[in-house]
Design an enzyme around this catalytic site. Structure first.
Site, PDB file in Angstrom:
ATOM      1  N   GLU A   1      -9.854   3.742  -0.553  1.00 34.70           N
ATOM      2  CA  GLU A   1     -10.109   2.305  -0.481  1.00 34.70           C
ATOM      3  C   GLU A   1     -11.462   2.099   0.190  1.00 34.70           C
ATOM      4  OE1 GLU A   1      -8.249  -0.317  -1.438  1.00 34.70           O
ATOM      5  OE2 GLU A   1      -6.381   0.673  -2.025  1.00 34.70           O
TER       6      GLU A   1
ATOM      7  N   ASN B   1      -8.264  -8.730  -2.092  1.00 38.37           N
ATOM      8  CA  ASN B   1      -7.747  -7.379  -2.315  1.00 38.37           C
ATOM      9  C   ASN B   1      -7.186  -7.304  -3.737  1.00 38.37           C
ATOM     10  OD1 ASN B   1      -6.828  -4.772  -1.958  1.00 38.37           O
ATOM     11  ND2 ASN B   1      -5.035  -5.350  -0.770  1.00 38.37           N
TER      12      ASN B   1
ATOM     13  N   GLN C   1       0.836  -1.199   0.000  1.00 40.59           N
ATOM     14  CA  GLN C   1       0.000   0.000   0.000  1.00 40.59           C
ATOM     15  C   GLN C   1       0.873   1.252   0.000  1.00 40.59           C
ATOM     16  OE1 GLN C   1      -3.138   0.187  -0.451  1.00 40.59           O
ATOM     17  NE2 GLN C   1      -4.044  -1.753   0.166  1.00 40.59           N
TER      18      GLN C   1
ATOM     19  N   GLU D   1      -1.045 -15.556  -4.414  1.00 39.78           N
ATOM     20  CA  GLU D   1      -0.490 -14.369  -5.069  1.00 39.78           C
ATOM     21  C   GLU D   1       0.121 -14.745  -6.417  1.00 39.78           C
ATOM     22  OE1 GLU D   1       0.875 -10.940  -6.423  1.00 39.78           O
ATOM     23  OE2 GLU D   1      -0.436 -11.086  -4.674  1.00 39.78           O
TER      24      GLU D   1
ATOM     25  N   CYS E   1     -10.123  -0.385  -4.504  1.00 42.05           N
ATOM     26  CA  CYS E   1      -9.768   1.019  -4.701  1.00 42.05           C
ATOM     27  C   CYS E   1     -10.640   1.662  -5.777  1.00 42.05           C
ATOM     28  CB  CYS E   1      -8.292   1.157  -5.070  1.00 42.05           C
ATOM     29  SG  CYS E   1      -7.844   0.338  -6.606  1.00 42.05           S
TER      30      CYS E   1
END
Length: 503
Positions: free
Chosen positions: A496, A422, A312, A368, A450
């Site tokens: 966010e 996310n 972030q 990921e 976002c």
């Protein structure tokens, strides 16, 4: 579109007209609010964009610095209180759209969801929207910035900064970003030094790949402790390996012994690339000087950050976001020492969410895409002496369905299963949504976005719509229960949004 609205006079950039600016920044297909504000535009989205893209900019009377500030930080003229109020109202408007679409049900399930929303019919949300959490740091908060190289106001092609204008229209000007409120001083210093280096170099910059040239943009990463990493991108064109080594050596010499030593770089990376963006696997980041990583701290946990790992951009606001995720993500009563069941951390990056929640969970599994980020996540778990986290590399749409088949046989009697996602602005792949929706053990899902009015809205709909065997959405529907905006990006219209779903 940003540049068209950037021409509004300072006196007009207040309150109601700032809402117009935000609509333009967050949704390029915004409706015309000057006539018949309650009706949708007559022009199609494509024609609307074409019409206004070719409209001459009206901001030529403004200094270049103000034009850039209006493009990069459109809310810079507002007080921070007004910025937060504006963002809160915008998030409420987006969530009212979601409420409308859920109420409409099957009749609108197949409508396009990425277009700029029409005015919501609902006036009250069916779930609470909590007050926006402000950023602890409002100026100079970014820990990562990428500076472009192009022709400046004076025509010099070796200018480092940010673009004003568009490539399609052919009016790009690269403007120095020293005045931007969201940029820390260390980033600005590295950008100035890189520009000085380019102007000393015999090599030309690479403005367009087919026109030749070599030096490209520079990315600067910093942490709260003041450590600095710089990544220089370079197009090799037809240089030999020996010629490349000469120019890499000159770059190192400039930033370690020359004028650039003032930057006190802790890490200097170099990436050769003939494409706009390359991963470490496609073209390895070469460490030319210093340490391979910098470290950051979130909620008392330490995290290693590699050259291309996601983290972030606002460390203080990330603290607020992850604390809220931790409080809302695990079952009531789950506290330090486990008892929270299994946590799925989808699109986990360097493992920040999973690791900060790990003391309250029995098991954490992260997924990921970027291999280097997975290695960082594993290192971060070991660095913090976390024993209950594992991180899997690969595309979520491939890894998650296989993982859920295994978990299906182990979670029936092993406690609750919670998911945190996310994703990037493109949202989650349909197969990921389908897997999460159809696995009955997942009772709580936290979605961090976002850009909730974009592709994420489609994800929300697919999580909450009635069962649809045709689209293989057969599981029980989720319902939104609470939403929390977090201001990760002061001076911009963006923030966010944490949206909690339960069933």
């Amino acid at each position: 579109m940003l540049l068209i609205l950037a021409g509004l006079r300072p006196a007009l950039l207040k309150h109601k007209l700032v809402n117009v600016l935000v609509e333009a920044c967050l949704c390029s297909g915004a409706k015309d609010t000057t006539t018949n504000p309650g009706k949708p535009p007559k022009l199609s989205k494509k024609k609307w964009r074409k019409k206004f893209r070719n409209k001459p900019a009206s901001n030529e009377h403004l200094p270049w610095e103000e034009r850039l500030a209006d493009a990069v930080t459109p809310l810079w003229r507002l007080s921070y209180y007004d910025q937060l109020q504006l963002k809160q109202k915008h998030q409420e408007r987006i969530l009212l759209q979601l409420s409308d679409q859920l109420l409409c049900g099957e009749s609108t399930q197949h409508k396009a969801l990425t277009q700029c929303p029409s005015p919501p019919r609902s006036t009250k949300l069916s779930f609470p929207l909590l007050p926006i959490l402000p950023s602890p740091v409002r100026d100079g908060y970014r820990n990562k910035s990428t500076f472009s190289v192009n022709r400046g106001v004076d025509g010099n092609p070796k200018t480092v900064g940010f673009y004003v204008g568009t490539g399609k229209v052919g009016n790009i000007v690269c403007v120095n970003g020293d005045h931007l409120l969201n940029m820390p001083e260390r980033h600005k210093l590295v950008a100035r030094c890189y520009q000085d280096f380019l102007r000393l170099s015999a090599l030309e910059p690479c403005l367009l790949f087919h026109d030749g040239g070599h030096w490209r943009e520079v990315t600067v990463r910093t942490n709260a402790a003041g450590h600095t990493m710089a990544i220089v991108y370079f197009h090799p064109q037809r240089l030999t390996l020996e010629e490349m080594e000469v120019h890499k050596s000159s770059l190192v010499e400039y930033f370690t012994q020359g004028p650039g030593a003032i930057c006190q770089l802790d890490s200097l990376y170099f990436q050769e690339s003939s494409m706009t963006r390359c991963s470490h696997e496609e073209s390895p980041y070469q460490l030319l000087h210093g340490q391979p990583h910098i470290h950051e701290e979130i909620l008392g946990f330490k995290f290693r950050i590699s050259a291309d790992a996601f983290f972030q951009v606002n460390q203080g606001a990330a603290d607020s976001l992850y604390r809220t995720v931790r409080e809302m993500g695990l079952p009531n009563g789950a506290r330090e020492g486990g008892g929270g069941g299994t946590l799925l951390d989808v699109c986990c990056g360097t493992g920040a969410i999973g690791i900060t929640m790990s003391p309250r969970a029995d098991r954490v599994i992260g997924i990921e895409l970027i291999q280097q980020a997975v290695e960082d996540a594993r290192h971060n778990a070991a660095l913090n002496q976390i024993q209950n986290c594992e991180f899997l590399p690969g595309k979520a749409e491939v890894v998650l369905p296989e993982l859920m088949e295994v978990l299906g046989s182990t979670t029936d009697s092993g406690g609750p299963l919670t998911a945190v996602v996310n994703p990037a602005r493109a949202g989650l792949h349909y197969r990921v949504i389908r897997t999460l929706r159809n696995h009955s053990s997942i009772r709580r899902l936290l979605y961090i976005s976002c850009k909730p009015e974009g592709e994420a809205m489609r994800n929300f709909r697919e999580l909450c719509c009635s069962p649809d065997p045709h689209r293989k959405l057969t599981g029980e529907a989720f319902r939104p229960t609470v939403a929390v905006p977090v201001d990760m990006f002061p001076h911009t219209p963006h923030c966010e949004l944490l949206l909690v779903f339960e069933r």
